[in-house]
Design an enzyme around this catalytic site. Structure first.
Site, PDB file in Angstrom:
ATOM      1  N   LYS A   9      -0.759  -0.470  -3.921  1.00  0.00           N
ATOM      2  CA  LYS A   9      -1.344   0.288  -2.815  1.00  0.00           C
ATOM      3  C   LYS A   9      -2.709  -0.337  -2.530  1.00  0.00           C
ATOM      4  O   LYS A   9      -3.737   0.147  -2.992  1.00  0.00           O
ATOM      5  CB  LYS A   9      -1.435   1.775  -3.209  1.00  0.00           C
ATOM      6  CG  LYS A   9      -1.428   2.690  -2.009  1.00  0.00           C
ATOM      7  CD  LYS A   9      -1.107   4.112  -2.399  1.00  0.00           C
ATOM      8  CE  LYS A   9      -1.493   5.093  -1.333  1.00  0.00           C
ATOM      9  NZ  LYS A   9      -0.878   4.922  -0.031  1.00  0.00           N
ATOM     10  N   GLU A  46      11.158   1.236   3.245  1.00  0.00           N
ATOM     11  CA  GLU A  46      10.499   2.544   3.353  1.00  0.00           C
ATOM     12  C   GLU A  46      10.018   2.708   4.785  1.00  0.00           C
ATOM     13  O   GLU A  46      10.319   1.870   5.641  1.00  0.00           O
ATOM     14  CB  GLU A  46       9.342   2.642   2.359  1.00  0.00           C
ATOM     15  CG  GLU A  46       8.288   1.563   2.536  1.00  0.00           C
ATOM     16  CD  GLU A  46       7.175   1.610   1.484  1.00  0.00           C
ATOM     17  OE1 GLU A  46       7.010   2.629   0.812  1.00  0.00           O
ATOM     18  OE2 GLU A  46       6.467   0.595   1.365  1.00  0.00           O
ATOM     19  N   ARG A 100      -1.271   5.104 -10.986  1.00  0.00           N
ATOM     20  CA  ARG A 100      -0.841   4.144  -9.955  1.00  0.00           C
ATOM     21  C   ARG A 100      -2.028   3.318  -9.461  1.00  0.00           C
ATOM     22  O   ARG A 100      -1.909   2.121  -9.213  1.00  0.00           O
ATOM     23  CB  ARG A 100      -0.156   4.874  -8.793  1.00  0.00           C
ATOM     24  CG  ARG A 100       0.486   3.906  -7.798  1.00  0.00           C
ATOM     25  CD  ARG A 100       1.353   4.603  -6.776  1.00  0.00           C
ATOM     26  NE  ARG A 100       0.573   5.450  -5.878  1.00  0.00           N
ATOM     27  CZ  ARG A 100       1.104   6.227  -4.947  1.00  0.00           C
ATOM     28  NH1 ARG A 100       2.421   6.287  -4.802  1.00  0.00           N
ATOM     29  NH2 ARG A 100       0.354   6.962  -4.161  1.00  0.00           N
TER      30      ARG A 100
END
Ligand code: PMP
Length: 289
Positions: free
Chosen positions: A149, A182, A50
Site C-alpha cells: 500500500k 480488484e 500491513r
C-alpha cells in the site's frame, strides 16, 4: 483539527512537510486507511502489520515501534474526538535530494490524520454500484507489487479516471494476464451458489482487511470461501458481486460493463454481509478513551 506529525500533535495549518520529501517528489512511502467505530479503532493491529509489511517491501525503516504507532493512532483519535471516523496513517521516505536515492533521505516522516468519514450515500447500498472494466491494468507484481500500500497510487488513479469518465464511481481492474485483480480502492468478491470467491494476492489484489473479515463471516455462515483466479466471465455469470474496503465496507455491484449482475439488484447474501460486517465493526476494536 490536530495532526500527528513525528510525535507531536500540531494544528492543521502548521502540519507541514518539506517540498523535498520523497513522499511528495516520488510517491515514496506507505499508508493505511483505518476506521473508528463507536469510540474504537477497528482492526488496528492488522492495519499496523500491513503498514510494516508495505514499509519492509520498499526498504523503509519506520522510526517507531508497532506499539508506538498504535498509541499514536489512538492519541490522534482522542485529540480529535474521532469516535466514528476515518484515520489516515502515512509514512513518507522523508527529506532527500532531487535524485531518487532513498538512502540519502534523512528520516521517514510519520503523519496521522483523524477525520470525518466520507461515506457512499445510503441509496448506493440499496441500489448497488455500476462499474466498468478499466483499460489500465493493475501493476505487474514485479513492478510496484499491488500488495504494497504505497503512496504511489497513480495506477489506481488512472483506472479511477476511466471509471469517472464512464459515469461510474468504481472500475474493475484486471492484471496483466487478464485475470480480475480488484477495484481501484476495494477488493472484489463473486458469489456462485454457496461458493464465495475472491482473487488471491498473487492476482494483483491488496490483502484487504475488510476482505479478511468478510471471508471469516462467510465461513461462519457455512459458505465455501475460495481465493482463486477469476476472469470477467466469472463475474458476469455470478449470482452476486460485491466490493469490500475500509471506507465502502461491503457494497453490492449490480452492473459490470453495462451487463446486469444476477437480477440487477444487490443480492441477499451481499446485504447479509453488509449487515454482519457493520455489526462486527461496531462490536470490536482498540478503545480510544
Ligand atoms: N484494494 C485497494 C487498491 C485499496 O486501496 C484498498 C483500501 N482502500 C482495498 C483494496 C481494501 O482494503 P481494506 O479493506 O484494507 O481497506
Amino acid at each position: 483539527m490536530k495532526i500527528y506529525l513525528n510525535g507531536k500533535l500540531v494544528p492543521e495549518r502548521s502540519a507541514r512537510i518539506s517540498v523535498f520529501d520523497h513522499g511528495l517528489l516520488y510517491g515514496d512511502g506507505v499508508f493505511e486507511g483505518i476506521r473508528s467505530y463507536k469510540g474504537r479503532v477497528f482492526m488496528l493491529d492488522e492495519h499496523i502489520n500491513r503498514l510494516y509489511d508495505s514499509a519492509k517491501a520498499i526498504a523503509l525503516d519506520i522510526p517507531l515501534s508497532k506499539a508506538g504507532i498504535s498509541r499514536a493512532v489512538v492519541r490522534t483519535c482522542k485529540a480529535n474526538r474521532c469516535m466514528d471516523g476515518y484515520i489516515r496513517l502515512v509514512v513518507t521516505r522523508g527529506v532527500g535530494t532531487l535524485g531518487l536515492n532513498p538512502y540519502l533521505c534523512a528520516k521517514p516522516q510519520i503523519i496521522i490524520i483523524a477525520a470525518k468519514i466520507q461515506l457512499y450515500p445510503k441509496t448506493l447500498y440499496n441500489e448497488g454500484l455500476k462499474i466498468v472494466t478499466a483499460g489500465t491494468v493493475r501493476n505487474h507484481p514485479e513492478a510496484i507489487n499491488p500488495r504494497i500500500k504505497s503512496l504511489n497510487y497513480l495506477n489506481n488513479i488512472l483506472a479511477k479516471i476511466e471509471a469517472i469518465n464512464a459515469g461510474c464511481m468504481e472500475a474493475l481492474m484486471l492484471n496483466p494476464n487478464g485475470f480480475v485483480a480488484e477495484a481501484t480502492g476495494d477488493n472484489v468478491f463473486a458469489l456462485h451458489g454457496n461458493v464465495l470467491s475472491t482473487p488471491p494476492a498473487c492476482a494483483g489484489a491488496l490483502e484487504g482487511i475488510t476482505r479478511a473479515v468478510v471471508m471469516d463471516i462467510a465461513r461462519d455462515q457455512a459458505m465455501e470461501v475460495r481465493e482463486r483466479m477469476l476472469n470477467r466471465h466469472d463475474l458476469y455469470t455470478a449470482d452476486e458481486v460485491f466490493l469490500t474496503g475500509t471506507a465502502a465496507e461491503v457494497i453490492g455491484v449490480v452492473e459490470i460493463d453495462r451487463r446486469p449482475i444476477g437480477d440487477g439488484k444487490p443480492g441477499k447474501a451481499t446485504r447479509r454481509f453488509e449487515r454482519a460486517f457493520r455489526k462486527y465493526a461496531g462490536s470490536t476494536g482498540t478503545p480510544i478513551e
